[in-house]
Design a protein around this motif. Structure first.
Motif, PDB file in Angstrom:
ATOM      1  N   THR A   5       0.849  -1.189   0.000  1.00 23.80           N
ATOM      2  CA  THR A   5       0.000   0.000   0.000  1.00 23.80           C
ATOM      3  C   THR A   5       0.885   1.239   0.000  1.00 23.80           C
ATOM      4  O   THR A   5       2.050   1.179   0.388  1.00 23.80           O
ATOM      5  CB  THR A   5      -0.934   0.046   1.224  1.00 23.80           C
ATOM      6  N   GLY A   6       0.316   2.330  -0.426  1.00 23.86           N
ATOM      7  CA  GLY A   6       1.084   3.564  -0.413  1.00 23.86           C
ATOM      8  C   GLY A   6       0.262   4.749  -0.859  1.00 23.86           C
ATOM      9  O   GLY A   6      -0.933   4.641  -1.110  1.00 23.86           O
ATOM     10  N   GLN A   7       0.954   5.871  -0.938  1.00 24.71           N
ATOM     11  CA  GLN A   7       0.367   7.107  -1.442  1.00 24.71           C
ATOM     12  C   GLN A   7       1.333   7.687  -2.459  1.00 24.71           C
ATOM     13  O   GLN A   7       2.545   7.520  -2.353  1.00 24.71           O
ATOM     14  CB  GLN A   7       0.161   8.140  -0.329  1.00 24.71           C
ATOM     15  N   THR A   8       0.775   8.353  -3.427  1.00 30.24           N
ATOM     16  CA  THR A   8       1.567   9.058  -4.416  1.00 30.24           C
ATOM     17  C   THR A   8       0.815  10.321  -4.793  1.00 30.24           C
ATOM     18  O   THR A   8      -0.307  10.536  -4.337  1.00 30.24           O
ATOM     19  CB  THR A   8       1.836   8.178  -5.661  1.00 30.24           C
ATOM     20  N   THR A   9       1.436  11.135  -5.587  1.00 27.61           N
ATOM     21  CA  THR A   9       0.750  12.301  -6.132  1.00 27.61           C
ATOM     22  C   THR A   9       0.807  12.221  -7.647  1.00 27.61           C
ATOM     23  O   THR A   9       1.755  11.676  -8.218  1.00 27.61           O
ATOM     24  CB  THR A   9       1.368  13.628  -5.663  1.00 27.61           C
ATOM     25  N   VAL A  10      -0.221  12.738  -8.269  1.00 21.16           N
ATOM     26  CA  VAL A  10      -0.280  12.847  -9.729  1.00 21.16           C
ATOM     27  C   VAL A  10      -0.644  14.279 -10.058  1.00 21.16           C
ATOM     28  O   VAL A  10      -1.218  14.993  -9.226  1.00 21.16           O
ATOM     29  CB  VAL A  10      -1.306  11.862 -10.341  1.00 21.16           C
ATOM     30  N   ILE A  11      -0.304  14.707 -11.253  1.00 19.80           N
ATOM     31  CA  ILE A  11      -0.664  16.046 -11.701  1.00 19.80           C
ATOM     32  C   ILE A  11      -1.924  15.948 -12.550  1.00 19.80           C
ATOM     33  O   ILE A  11      -1.968  15.225 -13.535  1.00 19.80           O
ATOM     34  CB  ILE A  11       0.474  16.710 -12.507  1.00 19.80           C
ATOM     35  N   SER A  12      -2.933  16.661 -12.123  1.00 24.14           N
ATOM     36  CA  SER A  12      -4.209  16.686 -12.823  1.00 24.14           C
ATOM     37  C   SER A  12      -4.652  18.133 -12.961  1.00 24.14           C
ATOM     38  O   SER A  12      -4.815  18.836 -11.966  1.00 24.14           O
ATOM     39  CB  SER A  12      -5.255  15.892 -12.025  1.00 24.14           C
ATOM     40  N   ASN A  13      -4.836  18.543 -14.189  1.00 25.25           N
ATOM     41  CA  ASN A  13      -5.291  19.918 -14.438  1.00 25.25           C
ATOM     42  C   ASN A  13      -4.376  20.939 -13.753  1.00 25.25           C
ATOM     43  O   ASN A  13      -4.834  21.892 -13.132  1.00 25.25           O
ATOM     44  CB  ASN A  13      -6.743  20.080 -13.990  1.00 25.25           C
ATOM     45  N   GLU A  14      -3.067  20.667 -13.830  1.00 26.31           N
ATOM     46  CA  GLU A  14      -2.016  21.525 -13.275  1.00 26.31           C
ATOM     47  C   GLU A  14      -2.016  21.604 -11.748  1.00 26.31           C
ATOM     48  O   GLU A  14      -1.404  22.492 -11.161  1.00 26.31           O
ATOM     49  CB  GLU A  14      -2.080  22.923 -13.889  1.00 26.31           C
ATOM     50  N   LYS A  15      -2.700  20.679 -11.099  1.00 25.49           N
ATOM     51  CA  LYS A  15      -2.709  20.622  -9.631  1.00 25.49           C
ATOM     52  C   LYS A  15      -2.241  19.244  -9.193  1.00 25.49           C
ATOM     53  O   LYS A  15      -2.488  18.237  -9.865  1.00 25.49           O
ATOM     54  CB  LYS A  15      -4.118  20.856  -9.072  1.00 25.49           C
ATOM     55  N   GLU A  16      -1.588  19.204  -8.044  1.00 21.21           N
ATOM     56  CA  GLU A  16      -1.151  17.945  -7.483  1.00 21.21           C
ATOM     57  C   GLU A  16      -2.310  17.296  -6.722  1.00 21.21           C
ATOM     58  O   GLU A  16      -2.955  17.942  -5.905  1.00 21.21           O
ATOM     59  CB  GLU A  16       0.028  18.204  -6.533  1.00 21.21           C
ATOM     60  N   ILE A  17      -2.570  16.034  -7.032  1.00 20.24           N
ATOM     61  CA  ILE A  17      -3.653  15.280  -6.423  1.00 20.24           C
ATOM     62  C   ILE A  17      -3.055  14.073  -5.707  1.00 20.24           C
ATOM     63  O   ILE A  17      -2.215  13.366  -6.262  1.00 20.24           O
ATOM     64  CB  ILE A  17      -4.667  14.804  -7.488  1.00 20.24           C
ATOM     65  N   LEU A  18      -3.495  13.822  -4.504  1.00 19.40           N
ATOM     66  CA  LEU A  18      -3.051  12.672  -3.732  1.00 19.40           C
ATOM     67  C   LEU A  18      -3.829  11.434  -4.155  1.00 19.40           C
ATOM     68  O   LEU A  18      -5.029  11.509  -4.417  1.00 19.40           O
ATOM     69  CB  LEU A  18      -3.272  12.945  -2.237  1.00 19.40           C
ATOM     70  N   VAL A  19      -3.140  10.299  -4.211  1.00 24.09           N
ATOM     71  CA  VAL A  19      -3.767   9.028  -4.561  1.00 24.09           C
ATOM     72  C   VAL A  19      -3.301   7.969  -3.565  1.00 24.09           C
ATOM     73  O   VAL A  19      -2.104   7.794  -3.359  1.00 24.09           O
ATOM     74  CB  VAL A  19      -3.386   8.572  -5.989  1.00 24.09           C
ATOM     75  N   ASP A  20      -4.246   7.287  -2.931  1.00 24.27           N
ATOM     76  CA  ASP A  20      -3.932   6.108  -2.121  1.00 24.27           C
ATOM     77  C   ASP A  20      -4.023   4.896  -3.030  1.00 24.27           C
ATOM     78  O   ASP A  20      -4.895   4.834  -3.902  1.00 24.27           O
ATOM     79  CB  ASP A  20      -4.934   5.958  -0.973  1.00 24.27           C
ATOM     80  N   TRP A  21      -3.134   3.916  -2.835  1.00 23.25           N
ATOM     81  CA  TRP A  21      -3.175   2.728  -3.677  1.00 23.25           C
ATOM     82  C   TRP A  21      -2.843   1.485  -2.857  1.00 23.25           C
ATOM     83  O   TRP A  21      -2.228   1.565  -1.792  1.00 23.25           O
ATOM     84  CB  TRP A  21      -2.229   2.850  -4.870  1.00 23.25           C
ATOM     85  N   ALA A  22      -3.291   0.361  -3.387  1.00 22.58           N
ATOM     86  CA  ALA A  22      -2.962  -0.949  -2.832  1.00 22.58           C
ATOM     87  C   ALA A  22      -2.766  -1.884  -4.012  1.00 22.58           C
ATOM     88  O   ALA A  22      -3.487  -1.802  -5.006  1.00 22.58           O
ATOM     89  CB  ALA A  22      -4.079  -1.458  -1.928  1.00 22.58           C
TER      90      ALA A  22
END
Length: 111
Positions: A5-22
Motif C-alpha cells: 500500500t502507499g500514497q503518491t501524487t499525480v498532476i491533474s489539471n495543473e494541480k497535485e492530487i493525492l492518490v492512495d493505492w494498494a
C-alpha cells in the motif's frame, strides 16, 4: 500474498492530487475506487486492500485534495455537510482529469 500500500501524487489539471493505492504484485487488473463524500477514509482504503487481495491494483484519488488536502470527514451530519460543500466544487471535467492522471500513473507504475 503480500499486499503493498502507499500514497503518491499525480498532476491533474495543473494541480497535485493525492492518490492512495494498494497492489498485489504482479497485478492482473486495475480498479479506480471512487471516494465517498466523506473522503478517502479507512473504509475506502479497506476497499482498495480487498481489491488488491484479488491480485489487482486499486487506486483511490483524493478528489477534494485541490481544495482540502487529506480531507476525511466523520459519518455524521456535519461530515456530510462538509463533504457536500467540497463535492459542489468538483466538476465532471476535473473528475475525469483526476481519473485519467491516476490511471496513467498506475499503468506506468505497475506495468
Amino acid at each position: 500474498m503480500s499486499i503493498k500500500t502507499g500514497q503518491t501524487t499525480v498532476i491533474s489539471n495543473e494541480k497535485e492530487i493525492l492518490v492512495d493505492w494498494a497492489a498485489s504484485p504482479p497485478p492482473a487488473f486495475l480498479v479506480l475506487v471512487a471516494q465517498e463524500v466523506f473522503g478517502v477514509n479507512a473504509y475506502i482504503k479497506e476497499v482498495c486492500q480487498k481489491i488488491a487481495s484479488w491480485k489487482g491494483v486499486a487506486c483511490a484519488p483524493h478528489l477534494f485534495h485541490r481544495w482540502h488536502p487529506y480531507f476525511e470527514a466523520p459519518y455524521t451530519d456535519e461530515g456530510l455537510k462538509a463533504g457536500r460543500a467540497l463535492k459542489e466544487k468538483l466538476t465532471v471535467s476535473l473528475l475525469l482529469s483526476d481519473a485519467k492522471a491516476t490511471f496513467q500513473w498506475a499503468q506506468n507504475h505497475f506495468s
